[in-house]
Design a protein around this motif. Sequence first.
Motif, PDB file in Angstrom:
ATOM      1  N   UNK A   1       0.788  -1.228   0.000  1.00 46.84           N
ATOM      2  CA  UNK A   1       0.000   0.000   0.000  1.00 46.84           C
ATOM      3  C   UNK A   1       0.821   1.278   0.000  1.00 46.84           C
ATOM      4  N   UNK A   2       2.144   1.164   0.074  1.00 47.55           N
ATOM      5  CA  UNK A   2       3.009   2.335   0.130  1.00 47.55           C
ATOM      6  C   UNK A   2       3.309   2.840  -1.278  1.00 47.55           C
ATOM      7  N   UNK A   3       3.343   4.145  -1.453  1.00 45.32           N
ATOM      8  CA  UNK A   3       3.728   4.746  -2.717  1.00 45.32           C
ATOM      9  C   UNK A   3       5.239   4.666  -2.852  1.00 45.32           C
ATOM     10  N   UNK A   4       5.792   4.384  -4.056  1.00 45.62           N
ATOM     11  CA  UNK A   4       7.240   4.284  -4.195  1.00 45.62           C
ATOM     12  C   UNK A   4       7.977   5.560  -3.799  1.00 45.62           C
ATOM     13  N   UNK A   5       7.372   6.725  -4.014  1.00 46.14           N
ATOM     14  CA  UNK A   5       7.969   8.002  -3.605  1.00 46.14           C
ATOM     15  C   UNK A   5       8.203   7.988  -2.094  1.00 46.14           C
ATOM     16  N   UNK A   6       7.183   7.560  -1.354  1.00 44.20           N
ATOM     17  CA  UNK A   6       7.295   7.488   0.103  1.00 44.20           C
ATOM     18  C   UNK A   6       8.298   6.421   0.536  1.00 44.20           C
ATOM     19  N   UNK A   7       8.383   5.331  -0.230  1.00 47.06           N
ATOM     20  CA  UNK A   7       9.340   4.263   0.074  1.00 47.06           C
ATOM     21  C   UNK A   7      10.760   4.782   0.020  1.00 47.06           C
ATOM     22  N   UNK A   8      11.113   5.494  -1.051  1.00 49.36           N
ATOM     23  CA  UNK A   8      12.492   5.956  -1.193  1.00 49.36           C
ATOM     24  C   UNK A   8      12.831   6.983  -0.117  1.00 49.36           C
TER      25      UNK A   8
END
Length: 155
Positions: A43-50
Amino acid sequence: MREELRVAAYAVCVRDGRMLLARWVARDGARRWTLPGGGMEHGEDPYDTVVREAEEETGYAVEPVALLGLDSIRRTYPRPLGSHADFHGLRIVYEARVTGGDLRHETGGSTDMAAWHDLDAVPELERVGLVDVGLRLWRERPAAGRVAPEPSGGA
């Protein structure tokens, strides 16, 4: 054979001719430099992941400023009890800039050190292939967001 998919996001941070890297510790204890980043949570956005992963591994707050591209890898590896896994990794690579925080090493994670390295010295480092992919994406900025695979035998 068990299929495994891992989606991850990574940061290419270059400042003053130096690249920020984190030192990854493999299960066998081998240590190699990699881009700061890691696996997405459900459910995490890749932007938030990085952003999250870069802070965890380096201590820095980063802001992704450009999507550089994608890298897809596939390999087979042994699993317990004699089985094998068909692993597919999808790596989302961003250019990011440091906006705050202080350099520090991760504790209790998959990396044990973070450091800035002169761009000219990166080819001499013990590193994972993703570092080279990230540098090529950063330098070449391919319109399709993908660089051609290097010939076998590279780092």
